[in-house]
Scaffold this motif. Structure first.
Motif, mmCIF file in Angstrom:
data_model
loop_
_atom_site.group_PDB
_atom_site.id
_atom_site.type_symbol
_atom_site.label_atom_id
_atom_site.label_comp_id
_atom_site.label_asym_id
_atom_site.label_seq_id
_atom_site.Cartn_x
_atom_site.Cartn_y
_atom_site.Cartn_z
ATOM 1 N N VAL A 40 0.816 -1.213 0.000
ATOM 2 C CA VAL A 40 0.000 0.000 0.000
ATOM 3 C C VAL A 40 0.852 1.266 0.000
ATOM 4 O O VAL A 40 1.932 1.322 0.579
ATOM 5 N N SER A 41 0.285 2.294 -0.651
ATOM 6 C CA SER A 41 0.827 3.663 -0.594
ATOM 7 C C SER A 41 0.203 4.374 0.593
ATOM 8 O O SER A 41 -0.739 3.875 1.204
ATOM 9 N N ALA A 42 0.664 5.592 0.833
ATOM 10 C CA ALA A 42 -0.005 6.481 1.798
ATOM 11 C C ALA A 42 -1.309 6.967 1.174
ATOM 12 O O ALA A 42 -1.455 6.969 -0.051
ATOM 13 N N MET A 43 -2.263 7.354 2.008
ATOM 14 C CA MET A 43 -3.500 7.946 1.488
ATOM 15 C C MET A 43 -3.146 9.166 0.632
ATOM 16 O O MET A 43 -2.208 9.902 0.978
ATOM 17 N N VAL A 46 -1.159 12.539 1.612
ATOM 18 C CA VAL A 46 -0.488 12.448 2.917
ATOM 19 C C VAL A 46 1.031 12.640 2.784
ATOM 20 O O VAL A 46 1.646 13.357 3.570
ATOM 21 N N THR A 47 1.630 12.023 1.777
ATOM 22 C CA THR A 47 3.087 12.177 1.626
ATOM 23 C C THR A 47 3.445 13.645 1.400
ATOM 24 O O THR A 47 4.405 14.160 1.997
ATOM 25 N N ASP A 48 2.651 14.337 0.573
ATOM 26 C CA ASP A 48 2.904 15.777 0.344
ATOM 27 C C ASP A 48 2.831 16.544 1.660
ATOM 28 O O ASP A 48 3.657 17.417 1.938
ATOM 29 N N GLY A 73 3.376 7.718 6.278
ATOM 30 C CA GLY A 73 2.036 7.651 5.663
ATOM 31 C C GLY A 73 1.664 6.216 5.328
ATOM 32 O O GLY A 73 0.524 5.775 5.525
ATOM 33 N N GLU A 74 2.639 5.462 4.843
ATOM 34 C CA GLU A 74 2.389 4.073 4.430
ATOM 35 C C GLU A 74 2.117 3.171 5.643
ATOM 36 O O GLU A 74 1.399 2.179 5.525
ATOM 37 N N ASN A 75 2.699 3.519 6.803
ATOM 38 C CA ASN A 75 2.466 2.684 7.997
ATOM 39 C C ASN A 75 0.988 2.689 8.375
ATOM 40 O O ASN A 75 0.418 1.663 8.754
ATOM 41 N N GLY A 135 4.421 0.245 1.416
ATOM 42 C CA GLY A 135 5.284 0.541 0.265
ATOM 43 C C GLY A 135 6.219 1.689 0.569
ATOM 44 O O GLY A 135 6.174 2.289 1.655
ATOM 45 N N PHE A 136 7.112 2.002 -0.388
ATOM 46 C CA PHE A 136 7.874 3.258 -0.398
ATOM 47 C C PHE A 136 9.014 3.292 0.613
ATOM 48 O O PHE A 136 9.797 4.215 0.608
ATOM 49 N N GLN A 137 9.111 2.299 1.511
ATOM 50 C CA GLN A 137 10.082 2.427 2.607
ATOM 51 C C GLN A 137 10.954 1.195 2.741
ATOM 52 O O GLN A 137 10.590 0.095 2.349
ATOM 53 N N GLY A 149 11.857 7.285 -3.182
ATOM 54 C CA GLY A 149 11.559 8.294 -4.215
ATOM 55 C C GLY A 149 10.068 8.317 -4.492
ATOM 56 O O GLY A 149 9.373 7.324 -4.260
ATOM 57 N N ARG A 150 9.562 9.467 -5.006
ATOM 58 C CA ARG A 150 8.133 9.616 -5.235
ATOM 59 C C ARG A 150 7.636 8.516 -6.171
ATOM 60 O O ARG A 150 8.296 8.162 -7.137
ATOM 61 N N GLY A 151 6.493 7.982 -5.835
ATOM 62 C CA GLY A 151 5.943 6.882 -6.630
ATOM 63 C C GLY A 151 6.582 5.539 -6.300
ATOM 64 O O GLY A 151 6.356 4.538 -6.987
ATOM 65 N N GLY A 152 7.388 5.510 -5.218
ATOM 66 C CA GLY A 152 8.208 4.331 -4.922
ATOM 67 C C GLY A 152 7.466 3.077 -4.496
ATOM 68 O O GLY A 152 8.047 1.984 -4.507
ATOM 69 N N SER A 153 6.186 3.209 -4.154
ATOM 70 C CA SER A 153 5.449 1.991 -3.774
ATOM 71 C C SER A 153 5.310 1.026 -4.950
ATOM 72 O O SER A 153 5.198 -0.190 -4.748
ATOM 73 N N ASP A 154 5.318 1.564 -6.170
ATOM 74 C CA ASP A 154 5.302 0.669 -7.347
ATOM 75 C C ASP A 154 6.523 -0.242 -7.298
ATOM 76 O O ASP A 154 6.439 -1.452 -7.568
ATOM 77 N N THR A 155 7.665 0.370 -6.958
ATOM 78 C CA THR A 155 8.913 -0.400 -6.929
ATOM 79 C C THR A 155 8.902 -1.398 -5.776
ATOM 80 O O THR A 155 9.347 -2.538 -5.934
HETATM 81 N N1 ASP Z 1 3.434 7.779 -0.995
HETATM 82 C C1 ASP Z 1 4.568 7.901 -1.877
HETATM 83 C C2 ASP Z 1 4.382 9.067 -2.828
HETATM 84 O O1 ASP Z 1 3.366 9.750 -2.748
HETATM 85 C C3 ASP Z 1 4.883 6.624 -2.607
HETATM 86 C C4 ASP Z 1 3.813 6.158 -3.571
HETATM 87 O O2 ASP Z 1 2.641 6.529 -3.475
HETATM 88 O O3 ASP Z 1 4.150 5.345 -4.440
HETATM 89 O O4 ASP Z 1 5.220 9.327 -3.638
#
Ligand code: ASP
Ligand code: ADP
Ligand code: MG
Length: 411
Positions: A40-43, A46-48, A73-75, A135-137, A149-155
């Motif tokens: 999961v990503s953050a809502m 939330v990361t912003d 956020g991901e926790n 994700g992301f961590q 990095g931004r979008g890192g939950s995909d990775t």
């Molecule tokens: N929460 C992180 C972001 O906003 C990671 C992600 O959503 O993939 O970049």
């Protein structure tokens, strides 16, 4: 029975109702008999917000503590997702990056994954639990928390799929697949049923943020089949409603251009009045490289009088100020007259494996932009892409015109 990794992005877990909806998709896959890990990503937002908290304390936050804040956020979502799954009668357990552990290097804010020791997580999955990973961590060898990095939950999701040798990684998001271009800008963009790894890698690295570039690199390296699909509606991944990112095969349509990506992340720098003598380009770009500044497009203007020339290049937005300061400090040594910068640029790129066999792709691009009176400021090519730098105000006009010119509009 398959082993699946399901990743839910920010919109898919944007509030508690959405988390419950995502949990219903997980439950549907479990009901089909599949073993499931969830990332999961953050809502959304939330990361912003967490980044803004750090910046409101200090303009230059310590990277380790920045990650300690921004990763949280991901926790929250991992715990809520586990609760939502338990509420549906499933066994579920949340895992933070350090608990797995997902080990990374110590490049805070854009850490690279070193490995995932998924043995314990897999043991729980084999006991009939759904594993929900934040994700992301990740975590470094000295127990510092990092982010990817931004979008890192995909990775995170693709890396977990690789570590678990999963049969597929489903990326649930706010669009129902990968499109020929960003469907939020070009309303008649067409959804692709399949896209090859190299094309997706190019589209992502040239700006299509639907998948983080590193996630596609990882999918390609470990041959993880990835599906991008919508979190809205009732469809689930096993019905294959989305876009499959996979090996190139003969069923893929052999158009010259598969998609058009854009990136507003680059600024233009021009150094004027550089003496036209050997070693100047080396001096400029090694100065930048020493400070860790990457350069993308480069254009050198032919010198009219054999004495002076101009060099234009692009750097990531974040690096512009540093690039200017670094070059300014070497001005006397390099010997240029002036530094000009432009922040209002966009890079548009055509991507397609079909380019290898179709001549004339570039000329149609230039003609299409010329017909709209759009000036090209730099050009970049690779085997399967052509990119141009233009004024940002033309982004939508140019995207739409190119989309039509290459026959990509939805019928
Ligand atoms: N929460 C992180 C972001 O906003 C990671 C992600 O959503 O993939 O970049
Ligand atoms: P998530 O929060 O689920 O990770 P993102 O916002 O990171 O979602 O990625 C999905 C967004 O990617 C879409 O809303 C869309 O605007 C954008 N996008 C850019 N290029 C494309 C493309 N070629 N196909 C699909 N979506 C794209
Ligand atoms: Mg994303």
């Amino acid at each position: 029975m398959a082993l699946l990794v399901l990743k839910f992005g920010g919109t898919s877990v944007g509030d508690v109702e959405r988390i419950k909806n995502a949990a219903s998709k997980v439950a549907a896959e479990v009901k089909l008999g599949h073993k499931v890990a969830v990332v999961v990503s953050a809502m959304a937002g939330v990361t912003d917000q967490l980044i803004n908290y750090c910046r409101s304390v200090t303009p230059h936050p310590n990277p380790r503590e920045h990650d300690a804040v921004v990763s949280t956020g991901e926790n929250i979502t991992a715990g809520l997702m586990a609760l939502a799954l338990q509420q549906r009668g499933l066994n579920a357990r949340s895992w933070q990056g350090w608990q797995v552990p997902l080990r990374t290097d110590s490049t805070h804010n854009k850490a690279r994954i070193i490995d995932i020791n998924a043995a314990s997580l897999l043991h729980h999955i084999n006991q009939g639990e759904v594993a929900v990973m934040a994700g992301f961590q990740g975590v470094t060898d000295d127990n510092s928390v990092t982010t990817l990095g931004r979008g890192g939950s995909d990775t995170s999701a693709v890396a977990l799929a690789a570590a678990l040798k999963a049969d597929r990684c489903d990326i649930y998001t706010d669009v129902d697949g990968v499109y020929t271009t960003d469907p939020r800008i070009v309303s008649n963009a067409s959804k692709l049923d399949r896209v090859s790894y190299p094309e997706m890698l190019m589209m992502a690295s040239l700006g299509a943020k639907v998948l983080q570039t590193r996630s596609v690199e990882m999918a390609l390296r470990y041959h993880v089949p990835v599906q991008v699909l919508s979190t809205f509606g009732n469809a689930i991944g096993s019905e294959l409603p989305g876009t499959l990112v996979t090996d190139e095969d003969e069923n893929m349509e052999q158009k010259s251009v598969t998609g058009v990506a854009y990136s507003r992340n680059e600024d233009k720098v021009t150094l004027t009045g550089i003496p036209d003598t050997p070693g100047k380009a080396a001096a400029i770009f090694s100065t930048l490289a020493r400070t860790g500044i990457g350069v993308d497009m480069i254009v050198q203007t032919a010198s009219h009088d054999g004495k002076c020339t101009d060099i234009t290049f692009t750097v990531a937005k974040l690096d512009l100020d540093r690039a200017r300061q670094t070059l300014e400090s070497e001005r006397a040594k390099i010997g240029f007259a002036d530094i000009l910068t432009d922040k209002n640029m966009v890079k548009l790129s055509l991507v397609g494996i079909g380019m290898r066999s179709h001549p004339g792709v570039a000329s149609l691009m230039f003609e299409t932009l010329a017909a709209k009176n759009i000036n090209i400021q730099a050009i970049e090519t690779s085997e399967i892409s052509i990119g141009v730098l233009i004024d940002e105000s033309y982004t939508e006009l140019a995207l739409r015109a190119l989309h039509t010119a290459y026959g990509l509009d939805a019928e």
